[in-house]
Write a protein that holds these residues in place. Structure first.
Motif, short mmCIF file in Angstrom:
data_model
loop_
_atom_site.label_atom_id
_atom_site.label_comp_id
_atom_site.label_asym_id
_atom_site.label_seq_id
_atom_site.Cartn_x
_atom_site.Cartn_y
_atom_site.Cartn_z
N GLY A 134 1.69 12.93 2.93
CA GLY A 134 1.83 11.92 1.71
C GLY A 134 2.26 12.31 0.89
O GLY A 134 3.68 12.15 0.70
N THR A 135 1.90 11.36 -0.23
CA THR A 135 2.83 11.28 -1.45
C THR A 135 2.97 12.67 -2.17
O THR A 135 4.77 12.79 -2.58
N THR A 190 -3.97 -1.14 7.16
CA THR A 190 -3.18 -0.60 5.30
C THR A 190 -2.08 0.11 6.03
O THR A 190 -1.81 1.30 7.08
N TRP A 191 -1.04 0.30 5.12
CA TRP A 191 0.24 1.25 4.62
C TRP A 191 0.43 2.65 4.03
O TRP A 191 -0.63 2.60 3.01
N SER A 192 0.46 3.75 4.86
CA SER A 192 0.71 4.53 3.08
C SER A 192 1.87 5.35 3.16
O SER A 192 2.31 5.53 5.07
N ALA A 216 6.16 6.63 7.07
CA ALA A 216 5.06 5.59 7.44
C ALA A 216 3.79 5.56 7.92
O ALA A 216 4.26 5.85 9.14
N GLY A 229 1.10 -1.17 -0.24
CA GLY A 229 0.09 0.26 -0.27
C GLY A 229 1.40 1.77 -0.08
O GLY A 229 0.56 2.21 -0.21
N ALA A 230 2.11 1.16 0.30
CA ALA A 230 3.27 2.18 0.67
C ALA A 230 3.51 2.64 -0.06
O ALA A 230 4.35 3.23 -0.42
N TYR A 248 3.42 9.04 4.86
CA TYR A 248 2.57 10.02 5.52
C TYR A 248 2.95 11.60 5.15
O TYR A 248 2.69 12.63 5.42
#
Length: 799
Positions: A636-637, A572-574, A564, A554-555, A576
């Motif tokens: 975020g990304t 879930t991962w993303s 992260a 997910g990340a 940060y």
């Protein structure tokens, strides 16, 4: 009346060279030990066969759910007694297995009141009946499941309420069930799952007595090897193919029951042993491999011998077939002469060849109960097996030392220590921070081969990490049977997170017996203890900075300058915070905290220039002891925002390389909690260490920093040692004062142990120089997809 013979052997089986007893140590079989077959166990209806007190399944029918590509055709066909569906490849499959009929399972249509409801599509479900004179249930189900037009297959079960194996020596198998509950809770687990033929466990060892009736089924014998069934893996293409031809083109001729890779004697061959000529007959002479095989998947509830965690569940009597996990028989060693004793040896090239074979022929688990060195191509073979999606379990060894051999030293191979009937480390078991799991390994009853009486089946009691390792492999096979879509990493993470903590019973080995003793029932139910590396339940969001650049589902790849986020509500991962977006390059985030305003306080691991930042000790230069503040406009990304200087460490005494800030948090008092890379020295405090947290109460912040220091957390008071492994390098604290820590290396404190990628909670009853309180597991990284090659470098818990 069917009989096995009980052989009680006190020998500890070495993991560096598997050992059986010499002839003088063997006892004569006891002829009066009968293994009674229950009478009248088979239902009168010949279309049924009993699987035991817990369940039955229909013998010649099963469910096939076709995928969307076949459903339109099925809807158009008038399915019935001709066993055909009108799709050529499926009709050929039906003919091969003597299909008598295919009929739709769900004939009724949803009422109008449900037309607007999003119901599951049941149109692909059919019932298939096969001719048992032409095929077997398991063969037909496997063949249908392999077809691309089929979504899945299922047996048809009939279930009473409860399950208890009737295997004659089950009462002796304390490791499966014990009144003091120092066992793996096998009966409870077998109520849920018994093991499935789709799970293949490669027993890479001295070979297997595959004709032992508790492994190969009731028709098996030393003189009738072609009747092998039970829970032994069979290569059907080769068994049913042309003799002398590589029918399945896998590079081995006639390998219908595994393979014997021993091509020449490793040491002086024991009289009667096979030490020459690799061939397609991996039968056991030594006994060790047979014992390991029974621990994995001896046939359960067949009124004979022993039980196992992945052996399926029989009808209470001997049967030719089994419904448990499959044992792939791979021979890599033999019995040899050592003085006057019979000792087993393996070779690494044979082991490497066996691992490669196992991966290419469907095994997803390998159990390895022998010593290893990085030789003979074993490293490449391990890489191959793991890359193919497999799990390797490795015996820790019986030297009672903390030294890991080659395979145990690898973080992608899972090492197993042995416990006794009291949940204490077995006296012989090796141990160390490199151990991943423990399992019972003392006086373990299992199937055995006595080469002095080849015609007879035996059970024997052996001790060793050699026994603990296949036990873990069997539990893993059962878990994977229940959750076949799990990845290898998820299976291991579940085993680790659900193990039972045994640190309190082993105070001299805290953190050196893995996450605890494996437990089948807890693994199937995903029950964690909140201790011993259990991992607990994450309900909020956890932010981490990681060393090692791991890839998280997910990340994606998480760089060392990123943060992260793990969402406990959705698992879930993303991303940060993307550090490279805002000028952090060639650095790692060594510490961070999030302020209530959403601003981030960050310290980095080396002195660096950060674009746009002013006010540092040298204009734009940030030292590894300083803290800078990031005010985001987006996260975020795509991260954007501005930097400012927050804390000038040199102003308040942090000036040496030992005083690199490697953990920060805002304490409930509003002070800044800081831990350093080494032992710090600041005004007003003495005796500080790298496992401590000190509190800074500022009177001024920024490029001119002022304030006072006080003690906040004395790690040595509560069990964090002064060795570098337990240096605090990640720290967070809740508004209620509960602290979350991660350490540089493996840690072990009261009730909790873990690795550098794990985190644990500390609930204080006192802080400062008289720190006291209790620990609990909080964040088990492997259960959340973080590989063991990573390290939590900083952590923060969002409210």
């Amino acid at each position: 009346m069917n009989q096995t013979n009980k052989l009680v052997i006190s020998t500890i089986v070495s993991a560096s060279a598997f050992v059986t007893t010499a002839n003088a140590q063997r006892v004569d079989p006891k002829p009066n030990e009968s293994y009674l077959v229950a009478s009248g166990a088979v239902p009168a209806n010949p279309a049924l066969f009993e699987l035991g007190q817990a369940e039955w399944i229909v013998a010649d029918e099963f469910i096939v759910e076709f995928g969307v590509d076949a459903r339109d055709t099925l809807e158009a066909m008038n399915l019935g007694g001709d066993g055909r569906v009108g799709i050529d490849e499926l009709d050929q499959l039906c003919e091969r297995h003597g299909v008598k009929f295919i009929r739709k399972q769900f004939q009724s249509k949803a009422p109008k009141v449900l037309e607007a409801v999003a119901l599951p599509d049941l149109s692909g479900y059919t019932v298939v009946m096969v001719d048992l004179d032409v095929t077997t249930l398991q063969a037909a189900m496997a063949d249908f499941e392999a077809n691309p037009l089929v979504r899945r297959v299922q047996s048809i079960g009939i279930h009473p309420l409860y399950v208890t194996p009737n295997d004659s020596d089950f009462s002796s198998q304390w490791h499966l069930q014990q009144t003091s509950d120092k066992d793996i809770d096998a009966p409870e687990g077998l109520d849920i799952q018994n093991g499935a033929p789709s799970q293949i466990v490669a027993v890479i060892d001295s070979g297997v007595r595959y004709y032992h009736k508790d492994l190969g089924g009731s028709a098996a014998s030393s003189t009738n090897t072609t009747a092998i069934g039970g829970n032994i893996w069979i290569n059907a293409l080769e068994k049913n193919g042309v003799a002398g031809v590589d029918d399945d083109s896998n590079g081995f001729i006639d390998d219908w029951i595994g393979y014997d890779f021993v091509s020449s004697a490793i040491a002086t061959c024991w009289s009667g042993e096979d030490c020459t000529g690799a061939d397609n007959d991996p039968r056991d002479f030594n006994g060790h491999g047979t014992h390991c095989s029974g621990i994995v998947a001896a046939l359960n509830n067949n009124g004979y011998g022993v039980a196992s965690p992945a052996g399926g569940f029989g009808n209470g009597a001997l049967s030719t077939t089994g419904d448990g996990a499959r044992v792939m028989c791979l021979r890599i060693g033999h019995s040899a002469v050592s003085g006057s004793s019979e000792v087993g040896y393996v070779r690494m090239d044979y082991a490497a060849s066996a691992l490669n074979y196992a991966a290419n022929n469907g095994a997803r688990i390998a159990t390895c109960s022998w010593g290893s060195s990085n030789s003979g191509g074993i490293d490449a073979a391990c890489n191959y097996f793991i890359a193919a999606g497999g799990i390797i379990f490795k015996a820790a060894g019986n030297a009672n030392t903390s030294t890991a051999d080659y395979m145990c030293s690898r973080t992608d191979i899972y090492s197993v220590a042995a416990t006794d009937q009291s949940d204490k480390k077995a006296s012989f078991s090796s141990y160390g921070t490199w151990v991943d799991l423990s399992a019972p390994g003392v006086t373990i009853y299992s199937t055995y081969h006595n080469h002095s009486a080849d015609a007879n089946d035996y059970v024997a009691a052996l001790s060793g990490t050699s026994m603990a390792t296949p036990l873990v492999a069997g539990v893993a096979a059962n878990l994977w049977s229940q959750f076949p879509t799990m990845t290898a990493a998820q299976v291991v993470a579940r085993l680790i997170s659900t193990s039972e903590n045994i640190d309190a019973l082993n105070p001299s080995y805290v953190g050196r017996l893995g996450s605890g003793r494996v437990n089948l029932d807890r693994a199937l139910n995903n029950t964690t203890s909140g201790g011993g590396g259990g991992g607990g339940t994450i309900t909020g969001k956890v932010l981490v900075a990681l060393l090692g650049t791991p890839t998280l589902a997910g990340a994606g790849a998480v760089a060392e300058e990123d943060i992260a986020q793990y969402d406990g509500a959705t698992s879930t991962w993303s991303i940060y915070f993307d550090g490279s977006d805002v000028g952090l390059t060639a650095v790692a985030i060594d510490a961070f905290a999030v302020l209530p305003s959403g601003e981030l306080l960050i310290s980095i691991n080396i002195a660096s220039n950060v674009a746009g930042l002013t006010g540092g000790p040298s204009g734009t230069t940030v030292d590894d002891s300083d803290i800078i503040k990031f005010t985001p406009t987006s996260l975020g990304t795509t991260t954007a925002g501005s930097w400012s200087f927050y804390f000038d460490a040199s102003d308040v005494g942090l000036t040496t390389n030992n005083e690199d800030v490697d953990a920060i948090a805002i304490l409930p008092s509003g002070a800044i909690g800081i831990s350093t890379l080494g032992d710090p020295s600041v005004t007003g405090l003495t005796g500080l260490a790298d496992e401590d947290v000190i509190a800074f109460t500022p009177s001024a912040l920024g490029s001119v920093t002022m304030g006072v220091w006080t003690y906040y957390f004395d790690g040595s008071n509560v069990g964090l040692s002064t060795n570098s492994s337990e240096d605090v390098d990640a720290f967070a604290v809740s508004s209620a004062g509960v602290s979350t820590f991660s350490t540089v290396g493996a840690f072990g404190v009261v009730n909790v142990s873990g690795l550098d990628e794990d985190a644990f909670n500390f609930t204080p009853t006192a802080t400062g120089t008289a720190t006291a309180g209790s620990f609990a597991s909080y964040f088990l990284a492997s259960a959340r997809g973080i590989p063991t090659s990573a390290n939590i470098n900083a952590i923060h818990l969002l409210p």
